[in-house]
Design an enzyme around this catalytic site. Structure first.
Site, PDB file in Angstrom:
ATOM      1  N   LEU A  22      35.341  25.609  54.988  1.00 51.53           N
ATOM      2  CA  LEU A  22      34.181  25.778  55.868  1.00 51.53           C
ATOM      3  C   LEU A  22      34.500  25.202  57.248  1.00 51.53           C
ATOM      4  O   LEU A  22      35.164  24.172  57.356  1.00 51.53           O
ATOM      5  CB  LEU A  22      32.957  25.057  55.304  1.00 51.53           C
TER       6      LEU A  22
ATOM      7  N   ASN B 250      30.862  20.710  46.405  1.00 52.71           N
ATOM      8  CA  ASN B 250      32.025  21.478  45.953  1.00 52.71           C
ATOM      9  C   ASN B 250      32.505  20.882  44.637  1.00 52.71           C
ATOM     10  O   ASN B 250      32.306  19.698  44.376  1.00 52.71           O
ATOM     11  CB  ASN B 250      33.152  21.402  46.981  1.00 52.71           C
TER      12      ASN B 250
ATOM     13  N   HIS C  87      36.029  20.458  42.260  1.00 52.89           N
ATOM     14  CA  HIS C  87      37.488  20.544  42.337  1.00 52.89           C
ATOM     15  C   HIS C  87      38.077  20.109  40.996  1.00 52.89           C
ATOM     16  O   HIS C  87      37.645  19.098  40.430  1.00 52.89           O
ATOM     17  CB  HIS C  87      37.994  19.644  43.469  1.00 52.89           C
TER      18      HIS C  87
ATOM     19  N   ASP D 101      32.746  17.686  53.428  1.00 53.06           N
ATOM     20  CA  ASP D 101      32.801  17.282  54.832  1.00 53.06           C
ATOM     21  C   ASP D 101      33.835  18.157  55.537  1.00 53.06           C
ATOM     22  O   ASP D 101      34.240  19.186  54.995  1.00 53.06           O
ATOM     23  CB  ASP D 101      33.056  15.770  54.971  1.00 53.06           C
TER      24      ASP D 101
ATOM     25  N   LYS E 217      35.582  23.084  30.991  1.00 55.52           N
ATOM     26  CA  LYS E 217      34.397  22.736  30.168  1.00 55.52           C
ATOM     27  C   LYS E 217      33.656  21.549  30.787  1.00 55.52           C
ATOM     28  O   LYS E 217      32.430  21.501  30.796  1.00 55.52           O
ATOM     29  CB  LYS E 217      34.836  22.375  28.746  1.00 55.52           C
TER      30      LYS E 217
HETATM   31  C1  GRF Z   1      37.235  25.959  39.261  1.00 54.28           C
HETATM   32  O1  GRF Z   1      38.341  25.409  38.605  1.00 54.28           O
HETATM   33  C2  GRF Z   1      36.801  25.063  40.402  1.00 54.28           C
HETATM   34  O2  GRF Z   1      36.990  23.702  40.130  1.00 54.28           O
HETATM   35  C3  GRF Z   1      37.698  25.497  41.513  1.00 54.28           C
HETATM   36  O3  GRF Z   1      37.813  26.886  41.384  1.00 54.28           O
HETATM   37  C4  GRF Z   1      37.584  27.236  40.017  1.00 54.28           C
HETATM   38  C5  GRF Z   1      36.452  28.221  40.007  1.00 54.28           C
HETATM   39  O4  GRF Z   1      36.211  28.736  38.722  1.00 54.28           O
HETATM   40  N1  GRF Z   1      37.164  25.079  42.792  1.00 54.28           N
HETATM   41  P1  GRF Z   1      34.940  29.651  38.479  1.00 54.28           P
HETATM   42  O5  GRF Z   1      35.038  30.816  39.471  1.00 54.28           O
HETATM   43  O6  GRF Z   1      33.718  28.824  38.700  1.00 54.28           O
HETATM   44  O7  GRF Z   1      35.067  30.135  37.066  1.00 54.28           O
END
Ligand code: GRF
Length: 205
Positions: free
Chosen positions: A93, A107, A109, A141, A172
């Site tokens: 962004l 977000n 990660h 950020d 999961k």
């Molecule tokens: C996930 O592993 C998320 O942590 C990362 O991108 C992937 C997205 O998976 N930022 P989905 O499209 O939500 O299945």
């Protein structure tokens, strides 16, 4: 009623997990007002439409970052979004976008940040040889995978793991972590001390 906007670029499993949580009452007083993809063929768009949600494609290919961001922000504001959730949104962004929603962009990660920011976090974790990894939901950020941490969930890394096994195990936990983080932010029952989010004690009546 809180109004969520979801940004995605692909599969959309985190989006589906958030939508399921809302439908099941695990995120009270919230609705998803719009789902926006920067990729025309993202399966998450179809998943959103099948649920009867508004899903827009705003292609980013060949666009300047800020030009594209302005269109995305306009769509979010048009739908009265007050919390933006990045769910596999594969685009940085612009600072301007971040400033439009202060402490209102999340977000997820797939690592325990600050370890392994950027692409292929699960592969990075396996290659590095860590014994524990996980996922992080954080405020967005101006820097990549950097804002204040809201929720982390850890998973073990086993001898037999490759990045696919590890990614499945982490995913999961991602689905649980995003719901937890959204609830924390929407309830607002926290204070920021530097970059540290601290839950406030709930006063007994
Ligand atoms: C996930 O592993 C998320 O942590 C990362 O991108 C992937 C997205 O998976 N930022 P989905 O499209 O939500 O299945």
């Amino acid at each position: 009623m809180h109004s969520l906007g979801i940004l995605l670029s692909g599969r959309g499993s985190n989006f589906v997990a958030i939508a399921d949580s809302i439908d099941a009452g695990r995120i009270p007083d919230a609705k998803i007002s719009v789902v926006i993809s920067n990729k025309p063929d993202a399966p998450g768009v179809e998943a959103a439409r099948q649920r009867g949600l508004t899903a827009l494609v705003i292609p980013s290919k060949g666009r300047s970052r800020e030009g594209h961001d302005r269109e995305v922000v306009a769509a979010l504001k048009q739908h009265d979004v007050d919390l933006v959730c990045l769910a596999g949104y594969m685009r940085l962004l612009s600072p301007w976008f971040v400033q439009q929603f202060p402490h209102r962009i999340l977000n997820i990660h797939p690592s325990l940040l600050p370890a392994f920011p950027g692409l292929e976090a699960q592969e990075q974790a396996v290659a590095y040889g860590v014994k524990v990894s996980g996922c992080t939901v954080h405020f967005v950020d101006e820097e990549l995978d950097h804002g204040a941490i809201i929720v982390q969930r850890a998973v073990p890394v086993f001898n037999f793991d490759d990045e696919h096994y590890l990614a499945d195990r982490i995913l999961k936990q991602e689905h649980i972590a995003y719901t937890e983080a959204i609830n924390i932010v929407l309830r607002g029952n926290y204070e920021m001390v530097g970059r540290r989010l601290r839950m406030k004690k709930i006063k007994k009546k």
